[in-house]
Design an enzyme around this catalytic site. Structure first.
Site, mmCIF file in Angstrom:
data_model
loop_
_atom_site.group_PDB
_atom_site.id
_atom_site.type_symbol
_atom_site.label_atom_id
_atom_site.label_comp_id
_atom_site.label_asym_id
_atom_site.label_seq_id
_atom_site.Cartn_x
_atom_site.Cartn_y
_atom_site.Cartn_z
ATOM 1 N N LYS A 9 150.701 53.102 -34.724
ATOM 2 C CA LYS A 9 151.197 54.121 -35.460
ATOM 3 C C LYS A 9 151.175 55.188 -34.035
ATOM 4 C CE LYS A 9 151.390 52.593 -39.692
ATOM 5 N NZ LYS A 9 149.933 52.850 -41.823
ATOM 6 N N TYR A 49 159.749 51.689 -44.085
ATOM 7 C CA TYR A 49 158.804 51.910 -46.018
ATOM 8 C C TYR A 49 159.364 52.845 -46.755
ATOM 9 C CZ TYR A 49 154.850 52.514 -42.885
ATOM 10 O OH TYR A 49 153.384 52.083 -42.307
ATOM 11 N N ASN A 112 145.446 55.392 -39.969
ATOM 12 C CA ASN A 112 145.344 54.475 -39.992
ATOM 13 C C ASN A 112 145.468 53.260 -39.127
ATOM 14 O OD1 ASN A 112 147.696 52.869 -40.931
ATOM 15 N ND2 ASN A 112 146.603 52.292 -42.933
ATOM 16 N N HIS A 115 149.732 48.695 -38.089
ATOM 17 C CA HIS A 115 151.114 48.559 -38.637
ATOM 18 C C HIS A 115 150.984 47.259 -39.372
ATOM 19 C CE1 HIS A 115 153.676 47.444 -41.733
ATOM 20 N NE2 HIS A 115 154.886 46.715 -41.283
ATOM 21 N N GLU A 126 161.486 44.006 -41.401
ATOM 22 C CA GLU A 126 160.822 44.237 -40.348
ATOM 23 C C GLU A 126 160.873 44.169 -38.864
ATOM 24 O OE1 GLU A 126 157.101 45.444 -43.247
ATOM 25 O OE2 GLU A 126 156.978 44.705 -41.301
HETATM 26 N N1 UDP Z 1 149.173 54.785 -47.053
HETATM 27 C C1 UDP Z 1 148.943 56.241 -47.582
HETATM 28 N N2 UDP Z 1 148.685 56.754 -48.721
HETATM 29 C C2 UDP Z 1 147.611 55.851 -49.883
HETATM 30 C C3 UDP Z 1 148.250 54.669 -49.737
HETATM 31 C C4 UDP Z 1 149.327 53.751 -48.456
HETATM 32 O O1 UDP Z 1 148.908 57.378 -46.252
HETATM 33 O O2 UDP Z 1 147.298 56.141 -51.045
HETATM 34 C C5 UDP Z 1 149.872 54.774 -46.261
HETATM 35 C C6 UDP Z 1 149.548 53.705 -44.963
HETATM 36 O O3 UDP Z 1 149.360 54.755 -43.783
HETATM 37 C C7 UDP Z 1 149.237 52.857 -45.241
HETATM 38 C C8 UDP Z 1 150.702 52.628 -45.227
HETATM 39 O O4 UDP Z 1 151.016 53.937 -46.627
HETATM 40 O O5 UDP Z 1 149.122 51.552 -44.163
HETATM 41 C C9 UDP Z 1 151.256 51.404 -46.004
HETATM 42 O O6 UDP Z 1 150.877 51.078 -47.342
HETATM 43 P P1 UDP Z 1 150.360 49.600 -47.581
HETATM 44 O O7 UDP Z 1 150.097 49.413 -48.994
HETATM 45 O O8 UDP Z 1 151.699 48.625 -47.496
HETATM 46 O O9 UDP Z 1 149.260 49.586 -46.695
HETATM 47 P P2 UDP Z 1 149.741 47.925 -45.290
HETATM 48 O O10 UDP Z 1 150.339 47.598 -45.460
HETATM 49 O O11 UDP Z 1 149.536 49.402 -44.172
HETATM 50 O O12 UDP Z 1 147.782 48.138 -45.227
#
Ligand code: UDP
Length: 137
Positions: A9, A49, A112, A115, A126
């Site tokens: 990212k 997303y 974070n 992805h 994707e």
């Molecule tokens: N995210 C965020 N706030 C939240 C939850 C998710 O900013 O409270 C963002 C975070 O960057 C995450 C992405 O949205 O990686 C997608 O969320 P998901 O639950 O799919 O998590 P992932 O699969 O990336 O672990």
């Protein structure tokens, strides 16, 4: 062999962690089937997303994902989807286990570092969103 879709990212690319993350990917036994650096538009990030479009963090997330270059990749190994999610660690780096990429390179839940697809259907979808067949080697 299974394939998954991965992103380094914008936070991790801007911080100069791409090389270290790619090194870990190869050391953990993933083959990089495709890789390119892209700068997503806000619209591309919103499409990517779309599943989160009703979440409170959707605008911040898509603004962040279009804030600078990312590296998109297709990774291959046995159990690639689950193994890549394991190597990434928990969504919130504060909860991520020692040795995971989010523990080492993630700042917080918004930034974070990486992805990864969560299932075969999303991995295929994707992948198609960012790559043409000719780009997969
Ligand atoms: N995210 C965020 N706030 C939240 C939850 C998710 O900013 O409270 C963002 C975070 O960057 C995450 C992405 O949205 O990686 C997608 O969320 P998901 O639950 O799919 O998590 P992932 O699969 O990336 O672990």
């Amino acid at each position: 062999m299974e394939k998954t879709f991965a992103i380094i990212k914008p936070d991790a690319v801007a911080a100069g962690y791409s090389g270290k993350i790619i090194d870990r990917i190869e050391k953990e036994g993933f083959k990089i089937v495709a890789m390119k650096k892209i700068w997503m538009t806000k619209k591309m990030a919103e499409g990517f997303y779309a599943v989160h479009k009703d979440k409170p963090f959707f605008n911040d997330l898509t603004t962040f994902m279009s804030s600078g270059p990312s590296i998109v990749m297709i990774l291959e190994k046995e159990n690639a989807i689950a193994d890549w999610r394991k190597l990434m660690g928990a969504t919130n780096p504060a909860n991520a286990e020692e040795g995971t990429l989010r523990k080492e390179f993630g700042k917080n839940i918004d930034n974070n570092a990486v992805h990864g697809s969560d299932a075969p259907e999303t991995a295929a979808q994707e992948t198609r969103y960012f790559f043409a067949d000719i780009e997969m080697v």
